[in-house]
Design an enzyme around this catalytic site. Structure first.
Site, PDB file in Angstrom:
ATOM      1  N   LYS A  76      68.789  64.194  39.350  1.00  0.00           N
ATOM      2  CA  LYS A  76      67.614  65.568  39.839  1.00  0.00           C
ATOM      3  C   LYS A  76      68.835  66.655  40.018  1.00  0.00           C
ATOM      4  O   LYS A  76      69.564  66.273  40.610  1.00  0.00           O
ATOM      5  CB  LYS A  76      67.221  65.074  40.753  1.00  0.00           C
ATOM      6  CG  LYS A  76      66.190  65.673  42.077  1.00  0.00           C
ATOM      7  CD  LYS A  76      65.854  65.022  43.676  1.00  0.00           C
ATOM      8  CE  LYS A  76      65.026  66.020  44.602  1.00  0.00           C
ATOM      9  NZ  LYS A  76      64.553  65.295  45.680  1.00  0.00           N
ATOM     10  N   SER A 151      59.716  64.596  45.929  1.00  0.00           N
ATOM     11  CA  SER A 151      60.374  66.105  45.810  1.00  0.00           C
ATOM     12  C   SER A 151      60.827  65.548  44.188  1.00  0.00           C
ATOM     13  O   SER A 151      61.147  66.287  43.169  1.00  0.00           O
ATOM     14  CB  SER A 151      61.365  67.098  46.175  1.00  0.00           C
ATOM     15  OG  SER A 151      62.444  66.112  46.870  1.00  0.00           O
ATOM     16  N   SER A 175      61.432  61.096  49.320  1.00  0.00           N
ATOM     17  CA  SER A 175      61.686  61.165  47.775  1.00  0.00           C
ATOM     18  C   SER A 175      61.318  60.842  46.545  1.00  0.00           C
ATOM     19  O   SER A 175      62.117  61.362  45.543  1.00  0.00           O
ATOM     20  CB  SER A 175      62.635  63.126  48.122  1.00  0.00           C
ATOM     21  OG  SER A 175      61.578  64.689  48.404  1.00  0.00           O
TER      22      SER A 175
HETATM   23  N1  GLN Z   1      57.578  64.964  50.775  1.00  0.00           N
HETATM   24  C1  GLN Z   1      58.720  65.220  52.132  1.00  0.00           C
HETATM   25  C2  GLN Z   1      58.418  67.305  52.796  1.00  0.00           C
HETATM   26  O1  GLN Z   1      58.875  67.736  52.002  1.00  0.00           O
HETATM   27  C3  GLN Z   1      59.987  64.462  51.689  1.00  0.00           C
HETATM   28  C4  GLN Z   1      60.752  65.177  50.747  1.00  0.00           C
HETATM   29  C5  GLN Z   1      62.079  64.865  50.540  1.00  0.00           C
HETATM   30  O2  GLN Z   1      61.954  63.307  50.418  1.00  0.00           O
HETATM   31  N2  GLN Z   1      63.156  65.553  50.204  1.00  0.00           N
HETATM   32  O3  GLN Z   1      60.071  67.093  52.722  1.00  0.00           O
END
Ligand code: GLN
Length: 481
Positions: A76, A151, A175
């Site tokens: 990532k 994400s 994420s």
């Molecule tokens: N969907 C969540 C957010 O938008 C989690 C994102 C994540 O785990 N980085 O914050």
């Protein structure tokens, strides 16, 4: 060779049946062939070839190769790799090449893994659909009109499309798990403190963890055991030995107590059906289902979006055009800060910085931030009570299968609400995993989330491996890949 798991591939390369160079070429060709998915932001062909050649030379010299011998790994783009562009899918980090490796990258390289590309993501890991990337959304390999989740959507899509057997993501509130469920693959969010975040660009430091996303539970267990362990460069890193994750594979789950929470309303029917079928499969494998309650679950979304935005507003203050990446010059220093941040950050990141700054500002701090911290404690206590009666807790990973690209992007609140299942374990610092649990009638994957007490990743791995053995979900490959 693309049908081989990472574990099988490493063994072949260790024994000389395949060279790291030929494996690398095959995967570099796939990265090129499937560029249309937009899963990868930067393919490091040169670095990967050099690394593969070094691994092959090492073997030729008679040195025993590591646990990831010659295995391609996609990373990532919020994990620092020395000399390789690291953007967090943000314009503000355009041109930034870190001078050092993240801890997890050092670990992967020490085991002879081959980094082949950086994966697309929601900007600064903020999002659930990958649509917040400054470099365009990733497509879901199962249906390219749909989101891959977020994400870590690039990592999950890459795993599903077999662009690499191993991928790494980060998980602050879901994420790695939610994109894994959208893309029909497996992901583990480790216990807070299990994996060092040194070199992970911070989003919300009290929640961030790095975790594997792979096609099989065996590969996730392998990668997790490689990246776990104490690192003094992360003050939250746990000083305890790493459990034997691969030893937990294939272990009987007879007698294991699986806690089941009454599901809140709002799940799609296909998710409820897949969830019921998973529970049935677990009880056929000998697990005992017990009802448990998490009374404060309904406050998790509100709590998370105060805590995470507050921490993000502080963490992202360092991107000001002075030290990294983009600089948009103004007439004085303040104007330069403002112009750089206005042009460098996308709309969701700006929204969160403002929300977080508001929640931390004097007069609102007690009403929002302190209150959220208190609710966070209550959620952790709910789990502690529930785990007196069960060994793991099962829920869906997401209330619905992958939604369409564009379907929620104009409504941030509906996007936030879809995180309902993944946020609670994050707030409590607990390990949680998503494993393939079925498909919707439209052919979109569905995931099951399992949560365990702190440092009990082994339980999650045993349960996921029992489910993987009972179904063929993890063996299916999206058409065309
Ligand atoms: N969907 C969540 C957010 O938008 C989690 C994102 C994540 O785990 N980085 O914050």
């Amino acid at each position: 060779m693309i049908e081989l798991t990472a574990v099988q591939l490493a063994e072949r390369v260790q024994q000389g049946g395949l060279s790291a160079a030929e494996v690398t070429e095959q995967y570099l060709a796939r990265a090129e062939q499937y560029r249309g998915l937009n899963a990868l932001l930067h393919v490091d062909a040169e670095g990967a070839r050099a690394r593969a050649a070094a691994i092959d030379a090492k073997r030729a010299a008679g040195t025993k190769l590591g646990r990831l011998a010659g295995v391609p790994v996609v990373i990532k783009d919020n994990l620092c790799v020395r000399g390789v562009p690291t953007t967090c899918a943000s314009k503000i980090l355009e041109g930034y090449r870190p001078p050092y490796h993240a801890h997890v990258i050092e670990r992967v390289l020490a085991e002879d893994g081959v980094l082949i590309a950086k994966a697309n993501m929601d900007e600064f890991a903020m999002g659930s659909s990958n649509e917040n990337s400054a470099y365009g959304a990733v497509r879901n390999p199962w249906n390219q009109a749909h989101a891959p989740g977020g994400s870590s959507g690039g990592s999950a899509a890459a795993a599903a499309a077999r662009l690499a057997p191993l991928t790494l993501g980060s998980d602050t509130g879901g994420s790695v798990r939610q994109p894994a469920s959208f893309c029909g693959v497996t992901a583990i969010k480790p216990t807070y403190g299990r994996v060092s975040r040194y070199g992970l660009i911070a989003f919300a430091s009290s929640l961030d963890q790095v975790g594997p996303i792979t096609r099989t539970i065996g590969d996730s267990a392998r990668l997790l055991s490689v990246v776990s362990g104490f690192d003094k460069r992360d003050a939250t890193s746990a000083q305890r030995d790493v459990e034997d994750y691969e030893g937990a594979l294939g272990k009987s789950i007879r007698g294991l107590r699986v806690g089941v929470v009454k599901l809140p309303a709002g799940n799609s029917k296909s998710v409820e059906d897949a969830f019921a079928a998973s529970l049935k499969a677990l009880s056929s494998a000998g697990a005992e289902l017990v009802e448990v309650e998490l009374p404060n679950l309904e406050y998790a979304v509100a709590t998370y979006y105060v805590v995470a935005t507050a921490e993000a507003s502080s963490n992202l203050a360092r991107f000001d055009g002075m030290r990294f990446g983009l600089r948009v010059r103004g007439n004085d220093l303040n104007e330069t800060y403002g112009a750089t941040r206005t042009q460098g950050f996308g709309p969701e990141v700006q929204r969160r910085i403002m929300l977080g700054t508001y929640a931390l500002s004097s007069g609102y701090y007690e009403a929002y931030y302190i209150k959220a911290q208190k609710v966070r404690t209550l959620i952790a206590q709910d789990y502690a009570r529930a785990f007196e009666r069960c060994d793991v807790i099962a829920t869906p990973t997401s209330p619905e299968p992958a939604f369409k690209l564009g379907e929620k992007s104009s409504d941030p609140l509906s996007m936030y609400l879809a995180d309902i299942y993944t946020l609670p374990p994050s707030l409590a610092g607990l390990p949680a995993l998503s494993t393939p649990a079925g498909f919707s009638p439209e052919g979109l994957p569905i995931g099951l989330q399992l949560t365990a007490p702190a440092f009990e990743e082994q339980r999650l791995i045993s349960v996921a491996s029992a489910l993987e053995a009972a179904t063929d979900f993890a063996q299916r490959v999206p058409a065309g890949f």
